[in-house]
Design an enzyme around this catalytic site. Sequence first.
Site: not given
Lengths: 137, 303
Positions: B51-52, B80, B101, B129
């Site tokens: 969604r974001t 890695k 995120r 957020h």
Amino acid sequence: MTVDEIKNGIVLDHITAGKGMKIYNLLGLDNLECSIALIKNAPSRKMGKKDIIKIDADIELDTEIIGYIDPDITVNIIKNGKNVEKKTIELPQKLTNVLKCKNPRCISATEQELPHIFTLADKEKRIYRCLYCETKA
Amino acid sequence: MRSLIDILELSTEELDSLLATADDIIANPQKYAHKCDGKKLATLFFEPSTRTRLSFEAAMYELGGNVLGFSEAQSSSAAKGESVADTAKTVSCYADIIAMRHPKEGAPLVASMNASIPVINAGDGGHNHPTQTLADLLTIHREKGHFDNLTVGLCGDLKFGRTVHSLISALRRYNNVKFVFISPNELKIPSYVKESLKKEGIKYTETTDLEAVMPELDILYMTRVQRERFFNEEDYLRLKDSYILTPEKLTNAKADLSILHPLPRVNEISVAIDNDPRACYFKQVLYGKFMRMALILMLLEVE
């Protein structure tokens, strides 16, 4: 018990009894070549007993760290055998690599190279919070 | 150059300006269709969030810009062992702005300290957020027309719910906002949030009973109990169905209540409510895109 007066150096006085060794280690005093006296449980009129550290060398000290461990300490600067400056210590605004964040979800828990930084969030309650995740120290 | 890591970095004047830009984008989308021509947004998603990520991508495309990035840590060099700092420095060479995120709290802040381009925090663990909060604020602004004098109920996971914490931070700056915290005892709002509200004299109450407080609410912000925030599956299963909003529970609610939810929902809002005019959660998704557009313009300093 007598310890010689120092000519040029620093005396950390009014250390809460028992915290002297911690401050000695945190300041990295074991790395210095000069004479250093750590006096534990010295009698004190004000505190009952106290620790004292005398450093016989004219060096710069990171008093910010001391402020976090024991903000009641007084720092005396000695020049030519005379006490030329007496400083009280404030709580530092920022602590770098003094505390570790306890939050397992914090980025500082996984990235080894990141410095552990805490900032003073509440001066009255002496609360520090992690710069990254805001968890209380 | 500036980034957005925490909603509190925006003053109320800046928030007002973002809301005004979003209102203008909604009214005149064509005016904004080429504002970011030639610019690139890097979406660095170390944790899945369709969604974001799609909202950011849609926002950038609607501004005429382009998007590059990854949608899970396995497909990035983090797999890695690359540090967030190095990723941020590298991506700064490819893009004009980053939306990040990350499951670890504080990771976007670390990125912003190392990147040479603006970084937008698109969610860091249970911490912040801010762009969800921008979506929430535009929804309240469009529905109510003001932020002052509102009674805002926050329901569900108030302990780990980052959207809740950010929304409280933003709304507390307006006049006479009252908070009602509705949660099971295990997922109560953290004490530091309550302490800081108390210190500023902001009114709040705590309860476990949603129906009892329903009549006083102007806004009801529902949240999902998130599996990924629990270390222990048993605790998650025990608490996940704590609050489910049904039409019956809305019987005593105000006629002009606005029901918000950051989505995705699992079962905490019954689908029977979706057609109720008080349900605003799908509008909230749309508003989220407009606020991200406004934010990208602000951080890229596009006039």
